[in-house]
Design a protein around this motif. Structure first.
Motif, PDB file in Angstrom:
ATOM      1  N   ALA A   1       0.831  -1.206   0.000  1.00 31.95           N
ATOM      2  CA  ALA A   1       0.000   0.000   0.000  1.00 31.95           C
ATOM      3  C   ALA A   1       0.866   1.257   0.000  1.00 31.95           C
ATOM      4  O   ALA A   1       0.580   2.229  -0.713  1.00 31.95           O
ATOM      5  N   PHE A   2       1.939   1.248   0.796  1.00 29.22           N
ATOM      6  CA  PHE A   2       2.837   2.400   0.835  1.00 29.22           C
ATOM      7  C   PHE A   2       3.569   2.569  -0.496  1.00 29.22           C
ATOM      8  O   PHE A   2       3.811   3.690  -0.946  1.00 29.22           O
TER       9      PHE A   2
ATOM     10  N   ALA B   1      10.938  -1.687   6.118  1.00 23.81           N
ATOM     11  CA  ALA B   1       9.958  -2.595   6.718  1.00 23.81           C
ATOM     12  C   ALA B   1       9.343  -2.005   7.979  1.00 23.81           C
ATOM     13  O   ALA B   1       8.179  -2.285   8.304  1.00 23.81           O
ATOM     14  N   ALA B   2      10.119  -1.187   8.698  1.00 27.88           N
ATOM     15  CA  ALA B   2       9.647  -0.634   9.971  1.00 27.88           C
ATOM     16  C   ALA B   2       8.732   0.573   9.795  1.00 27.88           C
ATOM     17  O   ALA B   2       8.110   1.024  10.761  1.00 27.88           O
ATOM     18  N   ALA B   3       8.632   1.108   8.585  1.00 24.90           N
ATOM     19  CA  ALA B   3       7.796   2.293   8.352  1.00 24.90           C
ATOM     20  C   ALA B   3       6.342   1.996   8.700  1.00 24.90           C
ATOM     21  O   ALA B   3       5.777   1.000   8.255  1.00 24.90           O
ATOM     22  N   GLU B   4       5.744   2.885   9.494  1.00 24.10           N
ATOM     23  CA  GLU B   4       4.369   2.676   9.953  1.00 24.10           C
ATOM     24  C   GLU B   4       3.374   3.606   9.284  1.00 24.10           C
ATOM     25  O   GLU B   4       2.167   3.463   9.473  1.00 24.10           O
ATOM     26  N   ASN B   5       3.871   4.574   8.520  1.00 26.51           N
ATOM     27  CA  ASN B   5       2.975   5.458   7.780  1.00 26.51           C
ATOM     28  C   ASN B   5       3.660   5.872   6.479  1.00 26.51           C
ATOM     29  O   ASN B   5       4.838   5.569   6.257  1.00 26.51           O
TER      30      ASN B   5
ATOM     31  N   GLN C   1      10.440   8.536   3.420  1.00 27.31           N
ATOM     32  CA  GLN C   1      11.733   8.975   3.938  1.00 27.31           C
ATOM     33  C   GLN C   1      12.747   7.832   3.919  1.00 27.31           C
ATOM     34  O   GLN C   1      13.908   8.024   3.536  1.00 27.31           O
ATOM     35  N   SER C   2      12.315   6.645   4.323  1.00 29.26           N
ATOM     36  CA  SER C   2      13.226   5.502   4.332  1.00 29.26           C
ATOM     37  C   SER C   2      13.613   5.103   2.911  1.00 29.26           C
ATOM     38  O   SER C   2      14.758   4.712   2.649  1.00 29.26           O
ATOM     39  N   LEU C   3      12.662   5.244   1.976  1.00 25.26           N
ATOM     40  CA  LEU C   3      12.952   4.919   0.587  1.00 25.26           C
ATOM     41  C   LEU C   3      13.944   5.911  -0.003  1.00 25.26           C
ATOM     42  O   LEU C   3      14.865   5.532  -0.734  1.00 25.26           O
TER      43      LEU C   3
END
Length: 327
Positions: A105-106, A273-277, A283-285
């Protein structure tokens, strides 16, 4: 280097195979199939079984010496690679597939996708689950570990891994807009144009398509494309020579850099994997771009950018002509 070695392995074990689609068949069912002696009946059997999802029929259709060559080359590959590097590389690929499934989804709502059209996004959404499944098939197969290669058995590989791949090809063909799909071959008819005891010209007729003519040669009681029969020994010798030339010392020298790169990628994947929103995901990408670019540059310096080896001979015409043989 890992890419180059894996490509050689894949070429060996999929020589003569087109990975298409159908419904999976159990290994014990595949083993019961009898391939007739007559050339048209033999190729008709291969087509019919393959359209039913029996990937093992491709292995069964190979001459015994070809089967031995494939097993030998896969096992040789297993002896020429560093187990830690190779196994960890596939573990990283498997982890990536897990994250794609987890964070789909993200991915679809990422700011990096803003320039994509609605049609492109719909295609991506449909393709992601398929990509994940295909990657999982490979990363759980014999090809994904050194031990699997050292103990490689082509019969088992085609019974399981290839048959699993076959289940997805119809959907894959639909997503890529192929004009002909495996299901079109359910009503294919193979007939003899001319034949003797060692060579046959066969005509494959598929409803709605132009008939296709191909010459086959009998090798050890199996009918194979004449081009494959002519080139097989030379191609196998070529791949074996490349494996024999692989330097264990060179691999050992490159290992610290490769393991460092894999550790870096694992850290990036953990953040994604840890991204929650959505904001955390984007930002992690974005933070992953520089490490990923560094890994690409590293792989090019270690053989990832070298020219691929010569392709294996093409497979028999038992599948939509718009899908090429494994190259």
């Amino acid at each position: 280097m890992i890419y180059s070695i894996f490509k050689k392995i894949a070429l060996c074990v999929t020589a003569g195979a087109l990975l298409l689609t159908g419904c999976g068949k159990k290994a014990e069912e595949a083993a019961a199939v009898t391939i007739p002696d007559a050339p048209d009946a033999a190729i008709q059997t291969v087509i019919t079984e393959f359209t039913k999802g029996n990937g093992a029929i491709l292995w069964q259709a190979m001459p015994a010496s070809y089967q031995s060559d494939v097993n030998t080359l896969a096992q040789l590959a297993g002896s020429k690679i560093d187990p830690e590097v190779y196994d960890n590389s596939f573990a990283t690929i498997a982890r990536l597939a897990e994250i794609v499934e987890q964070q789909q989804a993200f991915i679809l709502n990422s700011s990096f996708m803003e320039d994509r059209s609605a049609e492109e996004m719909a295609e991506l959404e449909a393709a992601l689950p398929l990509i994940v499944d295909l990657v999982e098939i490979i990363t759980s197969s014999e090809l994904a570990s050194t031990n699997g290669l050292l103990n490689f058995n082509g019969q088992d590989f085609f019974n399981t891994t290839v048959s699993k791949f076959v289940q997805y090809a119809e959907t894959l063909g639909q997503l890529t807009g192929d004009e002909s799909l495996l299901s079109d071959y359910m009503d294919a008819v193979v007939s003899v144009v001319e034949a003797d005891n060692l060579q046959a010209t066969l005509l494959t007729t598929v409803p709605g398509q132009e008939p296709t003519e191909q010459v086959f040669t009998k090798v050890e009681q199996r009918w194979v494309p004449s081009e494959m029969a002519r080139n097989w020994s030379a191609k196998i010798a070529e791949v074996k020579a490349e494996f024999d030339a692989t330097s264990i010392e060179d691999i050992a020298a490159q290992k610290p850099q490769i393991m460092g790169a894999l550790a870096m990628i694992d850290g990036v994947l953990a953040q994604i994997a840890a991204a929650e929103n959505q904001e955390q995901f984007d930002q992690s990408l974005q933070g992953a771009m520089i490490p990923l670019m560094g890994l690409v540059m590293l792989s090019q310096g270690m053989g990832g950018g070298v020219d691929p080896i010569a392709p294996m001979p093409e497979a028999p015409i038992v599948a939509p002509s718009s899908i090429p043989a494994i190259q």
